[in-house]
Design a protein around this motif. Structure first.
Motif, PDB file in Angstrom:
ATOM      1  N   GLY A   1      -6.534  -1.763 -12.305  1.00 57.49           N
ATOM      2  CA  GLY A   1      -7.405  -2.803 -11.205  1.00 57.49           C
ATOM      3  C   GLY A   1      -6.431  -3.277 -10.101  1.00 57.49           C
ATOM      4  O   GLY A   1      -7.111  -3.959  -9.379  1.00 57.49           O
ATOM      5  N   ALA A   2      -5.397  -3.125 -10.060  1.00 59.21           N
ATOM      6  CA  ALA A   2      -4.249  -3.781  -8.896  1.00 59.21           C
ATOM      7  C   ALA A   2      -4.601  -3.399  -7.636  1.00 59.21           C
ATOM      8  O   ALA A   2      -5.006  -1.890  -7.547  1.00 59.21           O
ATOM      9  CB  ALA A   2      -2.946  -3.554  -9.550  1.00 59.21           C
ATOM     10  N   PRO A   3      -4.531  -3.987  -6.688  1.00 63.10           N
ATOM     11  CA  PRO A   3      -5.260  -3.807  -5.375  1.00 63.10           C
ATOM     12  C   PRO A   3      -3.902  -2.948  -5.030  1.00 63.10           C
ATOM     13  O   PRO A   3      -2.593  -3.473  -5.074  1.00 63.10           O
ATOM     14  CB  PRO A   3      -5.350  -5.068  -4.594  1.00 63.10           C
ATOM     15  N   VAL A   4      -4.162  -1.951  -4.080  1.00 65.42           N
ATOM     16  CA  VAL A   4      -3.406  -1.163  -3.209  1.00 65.42           C
ATOM     17  C   VAL A   4      -3.429  -1.453  -1.851  1.00 65.42           C
ATOM     18  O   VAL A   4      -4.381  -1.457  -1.349  1.00 65.42           O
ATOM     19  CB  VAL A   4      -3.398   0.376  -3.577  1.00 65.42           C
ATOM     20  N   PHE A   5      -2.468  -1.951  -1.047  1.00 67.96           N
ATOM     21  CA  PHE A   5      -2.501  -2.547   0.271  1.00 67.96           C
ATOM     22  C   PHE A   5      -2.116  -1.594   1.330  1.00 67.96           C
ATOM     23  O   PHE A   5      -1.090  -0.987   1.009  1.00 67.96           O
ATOM     24  CB  PHE A   5      -2.062  -3.733   0.233  1.00 67.96           C
ATOM     25  N   ASN A   6      -2.731  -1.580   2.260  1.00 61.93           N
ATOM     26  CA  ASN A   6      -2.387  -1.113   3.586  1.00 61.93           C
ATOM     27  C   ASN A   6      -1.999  -1.934   4.782  1.00 61.93           C
ATOM     28  O   ASN A   6      -2.611  -2.975   4.571  1.00 61.93           O
ATOM     29  CB  ASN A   6      -2.865   0.161   4.111  1.00 61.93           C
ATOM     30  N   MET A   7      -1.009  -2.173   5.334  1.00 64.39           N
ATOM     31  CA  MET A   7      -1.028  -3.465   6.182  1.00 64.39           C
ATOM     32  C   MET A   7      -1.669  -2.831   7.697  1.00 64.39           C
ATOM     33  O   MET A   7      -1.123  -1.690   8.285  1.00 64.39           O
ATOM     34  CB  MET A   7       0.775  -3.711   6.702  1.00 64.39           C
ATOM     35  N   GLU A   8      -2.486  -3.463   8.142  1.00 65.19           N
ATOM     36  CA  GLU A   8      -3.138  -3.408   9.446  1.00 65.19           C
ATOM     37  C   GLU A   8      -2.927  -4.537  10.325  1.00 65.19           C
ATOM     38  O   GLU A   8      -3.495  -5.629  10.134  1.00 65.19           O
ATOM     39  CB  GLU A   8      -4.769  -3.119   9.198  1.00 65.19           C
ATOM     40  N   ASN A   9      -2.241  -4.313  11.269  1.00 68.51           N
ATOM     41  CA  ASN A   9      -1.765  -5.462  12.178  1.00 68.51           C
ATOM     42  C   ASN A   9      -1.273  -6.653  11.519  1.00 68.51           C
ATOM     43  O   ASN A   9      -1.564  -7.543  11.997  1.00 68.51           O
ATOM     44  CB  ASN A   9      -3.052  -5.765  13.062  1.00 68.51           C
ATOM     45  N   GLY A  10      -0.301  -6.323  10.338  1.00 62.27           N
ATOM     46  CA  GLY A  10       0.242  -7.469   9.917  1.00 62.27           C
ATOM     47  C   GLY A  10      -0.708  -7.961   8.831  1.00 62.27           C
ATOM     48  O   GLY A  10      -0.305  -8.950   8.191  1.00 62.27           O
ATOM     49  N   ASN A  11      -1.833  -7.569   8.536  1.00 61.52           N
ATOM     50  CA  ASN A  11      -2.719  -8.099   7.577  1.00 61.52           C
ATOM     51  C   ASN A  11      -3.170  -6.894   6.411  1.00 61.52           C
ATOM     52  O   ASN A  11      -3.230  -5.988   6.734  1.00 61.52           O
ATOM     53  CB  ASN A  11      -4.063  -8.520   8.207  1.00 61.52           C
ATOM     54  N   PRO A  12      -2.890  -7.610   5.340  1.00 62.20           N
ATOM     55  CA  PRO A  12      -3.149  -6.593   4.003  1.00 62.20           C
ATOM     56  C   PRO A  12      -4.675  -6.277   4.010  1.00 62.20           C
ATOM     57  O   PRO A  12      -5.397  -7.021   3.980  1.00 62.20           O
ATOM     58  CB  PRO A  12      -2.541  -7.262   2.806  1.00 62.20           C
ATOM     59  N   GLN A  13      -4.944  -5.034   3.653  1.00 62.17           N
ATOM     60  CA  GLN A  13      -6.132  -4.445   3.347  1.00 62.17           C
ATOM     61  C   GLN A  13      -6.052  -3.584   2.119  1.00 62.17           C
ATOM     62  O   GLN A  13      -5.281  -2.815   2.137  1.00 62.17           O
ATOM     63  CB  GLN A  13      -6.660  -3.471   4.535  1.00 62.17           C
ATOM     64  N   ILE A  14      -7.259  -3.893   1.355  1.00 56.20           N
ATOM     65  CA  ILE A  14      -7.231  -3.091   0.044  1.00 56.20           C
ATOM     66  C   ILE A  14      -7.787  -1.729   0.398  1.00 56.20           C
ATOM     67  O   ILE A  14      -8.768  -1.567   1.019  1.00 56.20           O
ATOM     68  CB  ILE A  14      -8.027  -3.699  -0.897  1.00 56.20           C
ATOM     69  N   VAL A  15      -6.777  -0.756  -0.123  1.00 58.10           N
ATOM     70  CA  VAL A  15      -7.297   0.658   0.317  1.00 58.10           C
ATOM     71  C   VAL A  15      -7.334   1.513  -0.968  1.00 58.10           C
ATOM     72  O   VAL A  15      -7.923   2.623  -0.797  1.00 58.10           O
ATOM     73  CB  VAL A  15      -6.404   1.522   1.007  1.00 58.10           C
ATOM     74  N   SER A  16      -7.176   0.969  -2.318  1.00 56.57           N
ATOM     75  CA  SER A  16      -7.239   1.932  -3.253  1.00 56.57           C
ATOM     76  C   SER A  16      -7.195   0.665  -4.411  1.00 56.57           C
ATOM     77  O   SER A  16      -6.941  -0.488  -4.207  1.00 56.57           O
ATOM     78  CB  SER A  16      -6.008   2.996  -3.420  1.00 56.57           C
ATOM     79  N   VAL A  17      -7.473   1.048  -5.899  1.00 57.92           N
ATOM     80  CA  VAL A  17      -7.298   0.311  -6.992  1.00 57.92           C
ATOM     81  C   VAL A  17      -6.390   1.240  -8.041  1.00 57.92           C
ATOM     82  O   VAL A  17      -6.645   2.406  -8.177  1.00 57.92           O
ATOM     83  CB  VAL A  17      -8.574  -0.153  -7.490  1.00 57.92           C
ATOM     84  N   VAL A  18      -5.530   0.588  -8.571  1.00 56.76           N
ATOM     85  CA  VAL A  18      -4.622   1.346  -9.640  1.00 56.76           C
ATOM     86  C   VAL A  18      -5.688   1.569 -10.907  1.00 56.76           C
ATOM     87  O   VAL A  18      -6.093   0.827 -11.440  1.00 56.76           O
ATOM     88  CB  VAL A  18      -3.400   0.596 -10.179  1.00 56.76           C
TER      89      VAL A  18
END
Length: 272
Positions: free
Chosen positions: A194-211
């Motif tokens: 359930g842990a969030p997988v993040f991608n950085m978009e313009n310095g802001n984290p966005q959740i792009v997947s879940v473990v």
């Protein structure tokens, strides 16, 4: 490149063992400064005997893995009201606590224990809290499109041996994308479900997947997740459709929620 997954089946409830960060990009977030900006990630205490990781995507909505919502013995969905979200849990304290009112899992998700029957693609759930978490120090995360192959992503999680504070891995990679699944080089263990997988978009984290799971690819441990956008849209639509009086799921356990260490985790780390 084609990947062949060989399974590492680690059942929940094994005794706690020492955790080592050797050969890992994991960094424990022990202090308030370490964890600043990540307080919307929290620990889920589930029916008093297991744990997963979740993250706020709205003041009253927590994103996690669907399999965290099931009792491994009865294989029934746990009573959502027996779940508690501990936002920013660190050193025995949380930035905010909230109980769960209801849990909505993806309608195409089927809980299974045998590795050959389990799929990762729709392994997501959204939990609605009994009250919104509204603190200036906690900002829910935006969600984003699936990352490309080779993209750098990060994971913030709680897990076995490190359940009392979050750890962050800022530089793991997407090794492959297969049929809506992501194969990532991230270091995960029990409780990181359930842990969030993040991608950085313009310095802001966005959740792009879940473990969802862990496995081996050519002898290398990897984390498995899903492309988030489409499955999440389905779950949020289902959440909206079921607003109003909610039929509670028949509880699989009557245990009391605990706020102490929980090293028997409910995570099912198996191949999809």
């Amino acid at each position: 490149m084609r990947f062949f997954l060989s399974v590492l089946v680690f059942l929940a409830g094994f005794a706690s063992v020492g955790y080592s960060e050797e050969h890992s990009g994991l960094r424990a977030m022990i202090t308030g400064d370490d964890s600043r900006g990540w307080e919307a990630v929290g620990r889920l205490n589930i029916a008093g005997n297991s744990m997963c990781t979740g993250a706020l995507i709205a003041p009253d909505l927590v994103l996690t893995a669907a399999h965290c919502m099931f009792d491994k013995d009865s294989r029934k969905q746990v009573d959502a009201t027996k779940i508690e979200f501990l936002a920013g849990w660190r050193g025995g304290r949380a930035t905010a606590y909230a109980r769960v009112k209801r849990a909505v899992v993806h309608p195409d998700y089927t809980y299974a224990v045998n590795s050959s029957d389990i799929r990762v693609r729709n392994d997501i759930a959204v939990l609605q809290l009994t009250r919104p978490i509204q603190k200036t120090s906690i900002t829910p995360f935006a969600t984003g499109p699936r990352p490309r192959k080779g993209a750098t992503v990060g994971v913030v999680s709680y897990a076995r041996g490190r359940s009392d504070s979050p750890s962050i891995e800022e530089s793991c990679r997407v090794l492959a994308r297969q049929s809506g699944n992501l194969i990532m080089s991230c270091d995960v263990d029990f409780g990181a479900s359930g842990a969030p997988v993040f991608n950085m978009e313009n310095g802001n984290p966005q959740i792009v997947s879940v473990v969802s799971a862990m496995a081996e690819v050519q002898g290398r441990k990897v984390a498995l997740g899903m492309s988030l956008a489409e499955p999440l849209e389905v779950v949020l639509a289902k959440l909206k459709e079921t607003e109003g009086p909610f039929q509670k799921v028949e509880p699989a356990s009557q245990r009391i929620i605990l706020r102490g260490p929980l090293d028997h985790t409910g995570a099912k780390f198996v191949r999809p």
